[in-house]
Design a protein around this motif. Structure first.
Motif, short mmCIF file in Angstrom:
data_model
loop_
_atom_site.label_atom_id
_atom_site.label_comp_id
_atom_site.label_asym_id
_atom_site.label_seq_id
_atom_site.Cartn_x
_atom_site.Cartn_y
_atom_site.Cartn_z
N PHE A 1 3.42 -1.28 4.09
CA PHE A 1 3.10 0.13 3.93
C PHE A 1 4.39 0.83 3.52
O PHE A 1 5.38 0.82 4.23
N LEU A 2 4.34 1.44 2.34
CA LEU A 2 5.52 2.00 1.69
C LEU A 2 5.20 3.40 1.19
O LEU A 2 4.05 3.70 0.86
N ASP A 3 6.20 4.24 1.09
CA ASP A 3 6.03 5.62 0.61
C ASP A 3 4.94 6.32 1.43
O ASP A 3 4.93 6.21 2.65
N ASP A 4 3.98 7.00 0.78
CA ASP A 4 2.92 7.70 1.52
C ASP A 4 1.95 6.74 2.20
O ASP A 4 1.14 7.15 3.02
N GLY A 5 2.03 5.45 1.88
CA GLY A 5 1.18 4.46 2.54
C GLY A 5 1.41 4.40 4.04
O GLY A 5 0.50 4.04 4.79
N VAL A 6 2.62 4.77 4.50
CA VAL A 6 2.87 4.77 5.95
C VAL A 6 2.00 5.78 6.69
O VAL A 6 1.77 5.65 7.89
N LEU A 7 1.50 6.78 5.98
CA LEU A 7 0.64 7.79 6.61
C LEU A 7 -0.68 7.18 7.11
O LEU A 7 -1.32 7.74 7.99
N GLN A 8 -1.05 6.03 6.57
CA GLN A 8 -2.25 5.33 7.04
C GLN A 8 -2.09 4.87 8.47
O GLN A 8 -3.08 4.63 9.17
N LEU A 9 -0.87 4.75 8.92
CA LEU A 9 -0.57 4.19 10.24
C LEU A 9 -0.59 5.21 11.36
O LEU A 9 -0.44 4.85 12.53
N LEU A 10 -0.77 6.48 11.01
CA LEU A 10 -0.83 7.52 12.03
C LEU A 10 -2.13 7.44 12.82
O LEU A 10 -3.20 7.27 12.24
N PRO A 11 -2.07 7.59 14.14
CA PRO A 11 -3.29 7.58 14.94
C PRO A 11 -4.02 8.93 14.84
O PRO A 11 -3.44 9.93 14.39
N ALA A 12 -5.25 8.93 15.24
CA ALA A 12 -6.07 10.15 15.36
C ALA A 12 -6.13 10.96 14.07
O ALA A 12 -5.93 12.16 14.06
N GLN A 13 -6.41 10.29 12.98
CA GLN A 13 -6.56 11.00 11.73
C GLN A 13 -7.94 11.66 11.68
O GLN A 13 -8.90 11.13 12.19
N SER B 1 0.86 -1.18 0.00
CA SER B 1 0.00 0.00 0.00
C SER B 1 0.89 1.24 0.00
O SER B 1 1.63 1.49 0.96
N ARG B 2 0.81 2.02 -1.08
CA ARG B 2 1.71 3.17 -1.26
C ARG B 2 0.99 4.52 -1.21
O ARG B 2 1.63 5.56 -1.38
N GLN B 3 -0.31 4.52 -1.01
CA GLN B 3 -1.07 5.77 -1.09
C GLN B 3 -1.46 6.27 0.30
O GLN B 3 -1.78 5.49 1.18
N SER B 4 -1.49 7.57 0.46
CA SER B 4 -1.93 8.16 1.72
C SER B 4 -3.43 7.90 1.90
O SER B 4 -4.14 7.66 0.92
N PRO B 5 -3.92 7.96 3.11
CA PRO B 5 -5.33 7.66 3.35
C PRO B 5 -6.29 8.68 2.73
O PRO B 5 -7.47 8.39 2.59
N TRP B 6 -5.81 9.84 2.36
CA TRP B 6 -6.70 10.88 1.83
C TRP B 6 -6.45 11.19 0.36
O TRP B 6 -7.01 12.12 -0.19
N SER B 7 -5.66 10.38 -0.32
CA SER B 7 -5.36 10.66 -1.73
C SER B 7 -6.34 10.01 -2.69
O SER B 7 -6.15 10.07 -3.90
N PHE C 1 -8.92 -10.67 11.33
CA PHE C 1 -9.18 -11.44 10.11
C PHE C 1 -7.99 -12.33 9.74
O PHE C 1 -7.94 -12.90 8.66
N GLY C 2 -7.01 -12.41 10.63
CA GLY C 2 -5.88 -13.30 10.41
C GLY C 2 -4.72 -12.69 9.65
O GLY C 2 -3.78 -13.38 9.29
N VAL C 3 -4.77 -11.40 9.39
CA VAL C 3 -3.67 -10.72 8.70
C VAL C 3 -2.74 -10.16 9.78
O VAL C 3 -2.98 -9.08 10.32
N GLU C 4 -1.72 -10.93 10.10
CA GLU C 4 -0.83 -10.55 11.19
C GLU C 4 0.52 -10.07 10.70
O GLU C 4 1.29 -9.51 11.47
N ASP C 5 0.83 -10.31 9.45
CA ASP C 5 2.12 -9.90 8.90
C ASP C 5 2.02 -8.51 8.31
O ASP C 5 1.72 -8.33 7.12
N LEU C 6 2.25 -7.51 9.15
CA LEU C 6 2.17 -6.11 8.76
C LEU C 6 3.56 -5.50 8.83
O LEU C 6 4.27 -5.65 9.83
N TYR C 7 3.93 -4.81 7.76
CA TYR C 7 5.27 -4.26 7.64
C TYR C 7 5.20 -2.79 7.22
O TYR C 7 4.28 -2.38 6.53
N ALA C 8 6.23 -2.04 7.61
CA ALA C 8 6.37 -0.65 7.16
C ALA C 8 7.83 -0.42 6.80
O ALA C 8 8.74 -1.01 7.39
N CYS C 9 8.04 0.43 5.83
CA CYS C 9 9.37 0.77 5.37
C CYS C 9 9.99 1.81 6.30
O CYS C 9 9.43 2.90 6.50
N ASN C 10 11.15 1.50 6.85
CA ASN C 10 11.85 2.41 7.76
C ASN C 10 12.18 3.73 7.07
O ASN C 10 12.02 4.80 7.65
#
Length: 120
Positions: free
Chosen positions: A40-52, A9-15, A72-81
């Motif tokens: 979560f890569l590039d602007d996709g990491v912005l989805q991970l911010l709390p209190a949007q 996922s590379r897109q911001s939550p509001w794009s 739902f069993g999706v436990e492998d979640l990754y973000a690009c440093n």
């Protein structure tokens, strides 16, 4: 045996709808016990911010969808440093607790582990 799937996922939550679509694919795949991970890569990491404040942009908050991934069993979640650092985000301040933060060279290895990759 079902093939494994990595959703990048590379897109911001509001794009636009892409961020929501990536999460919807993850939830659907998890519901069918598909071996699945999300990166979560590039602007996709912005989805991970709390209190949007998505309602100010007339959009729906994605936080509940993110939290539902594990149910739902999706436990492998990754973000690009690198993506986090470029946006001044600290891994400890994100809304997903089970997130694994990967360096660039680890991302290539992650992609190779999955049978199929979707980039949204």
């Amino acid at each position: 045996m079902p093939k494994s799937l990595l959703i990048i996922s590379r897109q911001s939550p509001w794009s636009g709808p892409s961020a929501r679509e990536a999460l919807d694919i993850g939830l659907a795949g998890g519901a069918f016990d598909l071996p699945l991970g999300m990166l979560f890569l590039d602007d996709g990491v912005l989805q991970l911010l709390p209190a949007q404040r998505a309602s100010q942009l007339q959009q729906k908050d994605l936080t509940a969808n993110l939290q539902a991934l594990e149910m739902f069993g999706v436990e492998d979640l990754y973000a690009c440093n690198t993506s986090l650092a470029e946006r001044g985000m600290s891994p400890s301040a994100l809304s997903v607790e089970t997130l694994q933060v990967l360096r660039d060279h680890e991302i290539a290895a992650l992609i190779d582990r999955y049978d199929q990759v979707i980039t949204i």
